[in-house]
Design an enzyme around this catalytic site. Structure first.
Site, PDB file in Angstrom:
ATOM      1  N   ARG A  79       7.262 -11.326   5.059  1.00 35.92           N
ATOM      2  CA  ARG A  79       6.914 -11.086   6.458  1.00 35.92           C
ATOM      3  C   ARG A  79       7.508 -12.200   7.307  1.00 35.92           C
ATOM      4  NH1 ARG A  79       0.424  -9.831   5.663  1.00 35.92           N
ATOM      5  NH2 ARG A  79       0.678  -8.176   4.108  1.00 35.92           N
ATOM      6  N   ASP A 106      -3.135  -7.762  -4.655  1.00 37.04           N
ATOM      7  CA  ASP A 106      -3.445  -6.540  -3.923  1.00 37.04           C
ATOM      8  C   ASP A 106      -4.104  -5.515  -4.841  1.00 37.04           C
ATOM      9  OD1 ASP A 106      -3.433  -5.251  -1.551  1.00 37.04           O
ATOM     10  OD2 ASP A 106      -1.268  -5.018  -1.409  1.00 37.04           O
ATOM     11  N   HIS A 125      -5.870  -1.244  -4.560  1.00 34.92           N
ATOM     12  CA  HIS A 125      -6.300  -0.088  -3.771  1.00 34.92           C
ATOM     13  C   HIS A 125      -7.192   0.787  -4.635  1.00 34.92           C
ATOM     14  CE1 HIS A 125      -2.660  -1.438  -1.659  1.00 34.92           C
ATOM     15  NE2 HIS A 125      -3.373  -1.134  -0.597  1.00 34.92           N
ATOM     16  N   CYS A 170       0.785  -1.237   0.000  1.00 28.01           N
ATOM     17  CA  CYS A 170       0.000   0.000   0.000  1.00 28.01           C
ATOM     18  C   CYS A 170       0.821   1.293   0.000  1.00 28.01           C
ATOM     19  CB  CYS A 170      -1.023  -0.002   1.133  1.00 28.01           C
ATOM     20  SG  CYS A 170      -0.617  -0.978   2.561  1.00 28.01           S
ATOM     21  N   HIS A 189      -8.510  -0.888   0.735  1.00 28.57           N
ATOM     22  CA  HIS A 189      -7.606  -2.006   0.446  1.00 28.57           C
ATOM     23  C   HIS A 189      -8.471  -3.181   0.003  1.00 28.57           C
ATOM     24  CE1 HIS A 189      -4.207  -0.226   2.818  1.00 28.57           C
ATOM     25  NE2 HIS A 189      -5.199   0.286   3.503  1.00 28.57           N
ATOM     26  N   GLN A 240       0.777 -11.121  -3.000  1.00 31.05           N
ATOM     27  CA  GLN A 240      -0.608 -10.723  -2.745  1.00 31.05           C
ATOM     28  C   GLN A 240      -1.275 -10.263  -4.037  1.00 31.05           C
ATOM     29  OE1 GLN A 240       0.052  -7.704   0.397  1.00 31.05           O
ATOM     30  NE2 GLN A 240      -1.406  -8.913   1.598  1.00 31.05           N
TER      31      GLN A 240
END
Length: 567
Positions: A294, A314, A316, A265, A442, A312
């Site tokens: 992570r 991902d 936004h 992000c 998100h 991910q």
């Protein structure tokens, strides 16, 4: 009942063995476990004796008695019993919070509960396995023994649970991943770091191609961002304050600390800030298959389902307050479309609302929560309110699917964020010519490619639908004389973009069929002298269905129709 069964099992172990040190005994989706430190190494041969003692405790119909003690009393009680792990767990209870114990006969345990009234309320218990588990999941801590069991209200329910566990074991993605040569995690490289083998990588590329195509169709733009960023970026985002223990150690580059990204992000926000934005530019829908890292404790790593490096899916969304409800509705609709395309049709949602500690104005929380709820209602999805379960930065929807054997998995999530737009001072110019704060959402649909692939393997038991199968067709010549004809059939199918191989091994066709079925290839084409002469193929499926003889063109037409049935 499952948690109470864990206590009864621990009580039985304490009756049978000396010097038992206790850790925790929670309920799980299918049963329960308890972690022990004891001198004897438990094995399945010990299960009958433990189960016999469990049944004795159940028949004694002992009450579960709860009582509250002071912290000083709790320490004294645990020290007297030399329960060192429980003393460590006691430290986790915040000052001022109630400290409770439960007694069941002569068994005493530090526990918040709740429990059934008495042991006789438990009808059936069976032990299923034992495994090693580091205390608190940290590899430098002592190794404990984790004893697993299941509890049921009747013999029939117990039989159903055992059948489900047996089926889950057959579908275990770690087992199938090795058998089908899909992926591996190599110790020389490091735990939690996935190697995608050619067949697994083929499936991943199919997932990614479908994902990208559908995102472009839905009005998203695809982005790529760096894998590292300066410490200042993560300070502004709050990760270094709240998430540092899950981030890998910084590297010094030109005198500046850089961190490997745990999330995408902040990078998308930097792209947003690279231009002055107008209300006419919004909404912006930006998506990325972004690889992040992570730190996870080794004790919780689990095949593809819990890893340290993952990609991910991902996205936004930046939009104006006036557009947020439409955007959320479309995001939910889009998410369901993607999940259904992969065969997940049973979807439940959980709407998590404002927690006690939160950022952002109440009016924004109310509007955001209403937008999420209206989106769920518009798509006629059953949902549960998770009161106070939202993140401190905004409410969210978690989408959970049920797989082929009824297990629930969380995949998609749609989260509002009032924190990052504030922290990074994101603005857009409104119709009034003034600066306004955009809404930020998100959104992930699959969660991560690694975890999603693990779930997908188990859902299909490795027998992927045609459009996802790494190898769709295998041609099996009966003798060497049909090899050239097999090559011509392979060429025809390959030219139509089917994933096809030719079995060139000098084996009997029966052995070739058995191997092809074991490798879960959807279709096999058996070609002998008659087929070569007539220009046909004999078609069989991996479930051993004989579909008869057909022309190559007819077979191609059948495959094309099946491919189009996806989603």
């Amino acid at each position: 009942m499952r948690h109470s069964s864990a206590h009864v099992m621990a009580a039985a172990v304490c009756r049978l063995f000396n010097d038992v040190k206790l850790d925790i005994g929670p309920a799980t989706d299918d049963g329960f476990y308890y972690d022990f430190d004891l001198p004897k190494r438990l094995a399945p041969e010990d299960f009958p004796a433990i189960e016999q003692e469990i049944n004795r405790i159940i028949s004694e119909n002992l009450p579960f008695e709860r009582f509250i003690v002071s912290r000083e009393e709790a320490v004294k009680m645990l020290e007297e019993k030399n329960q060192t792990y429980k003393l460590e767990r006691l430290k986790d209870i915040p000052e001022g919070e109630e400290i409770s114990f439960y007694r069941c006969g002569d068994f005493l345990d530090l526990c918040r509960g709740p429990h059934v009234d008495k042991t006789g309320d438990i009808k059936a218990v069976k032990l299923v396995s034992v495994a090693g588990s580091y205390f608190r999941g940290i590899e430098t801590n002592p190794m404990l023994q984790r004893l697993y069991g299941i509890a049921a209200q009747s013999k029939q329910e117990m039989d159903e649970i055992l059948k489900r566990i047996e089926e889950a074991a057959k579908r275990d993605h770690r087992k199938l991943g090795k058998e089908l040569d899909l992926f591996s995690i190599e110790e020389d490289v490091g735990p939690g770091l996935v190697h995608w083998h050619p067949k697994g990588a083929r499936i991943r590329s199919l997932i990614e191609d479908f994902w990208r195509r559908e995102h472009f169709r839905a009005g998203y733009e695809i982005m790529y961002t760096p894998h590292i960023g300066r410490a200042h970026l993560w300070e502004t985002s709050g990760h270094l304050e709240f998430y540092k223990e899950n981030m890998y150690s910084p590297m010094d580059i030109d005198g500046n600390d850089y961190y490997v990204k745990p999330m995408n992000c902040p990078f998308h926000i930097q792209i947003y800030k690279s231009h002055l934005r107008s209300y006419r530019d919004l909404p912006l829908r930006w998506a990325e298959l972004g690889t992040v890292y992570r730190y996870e404790k080794s004790g919780v790593l689990h095949g593809l389902l819990r890893v340290r490096g993952f990609t991910q899916d991902d996205a936004h969304i930046f939009c104006t307050p006036e557009k947020i409800q439409d955007e959320v509705k479309e995001t939910v609709r889009f998410g369901l479309k993607i999940l259904r395309a992969f065969g997940f049709t049973d979807v439940n949602a959980y709407l998590a609302t404002k927690p006690a500690k939160a950022v952002g104005e109440d009016s924004r929380w109310e509007q955001a929560t209403l937008s999420l709820e209206e989106a769920l209602k518009a798509e006629n999805i059953s949902y549960t309110i998770d009161k106070g379960g939202g993140a401190f930065y905004g409410p969210k929807i978690d989408l959970k699917i049920k797989d082929a054997i009824g297990r629930e998995w969380q995949l998609g999530t749609i989260q509002f964020d009032f924190n990052l737009p504030e922290g990074f001072n994101l603005t857009y110019i409104g119709e009034d010519g003034k600066e306004h704060r955009p809404y930020m959402v998100h959104r992930a649909l699959l969660g991560s490619l690694e975890r999603f692939f693990g779930i997908l393997i188990e859902h299909y038991g490795g027998a992927f639908p045609l459009w996802l199968a790494p190898e769709q067709v295998r041609i099996l010549p009966i003798t060497e004389h049909q090899m050239s004809y097999g090559e011509s059939v392979m060429k025809t199918l390959a030219e139509r973009d089917f994933r096809v191989t030719l079995d060139r091994k000098s084996e009997k066709v029966g052995a070739k069929i058995r191997r092809t079925r074991a490798e879960k290839v959807p279709y096999m084409l058996i070609v002998g002298g008659k087929e070569a002469e007539a220009g046909t193929v004999s078609v069989r499926t991996r479930t051993d269905t004989d579909m008869g003889v057909m022309t190559v063109d007819a077979f191609v037409g059948m495959l094309e129709k099946e491919n189009m049935s996806r989603g």
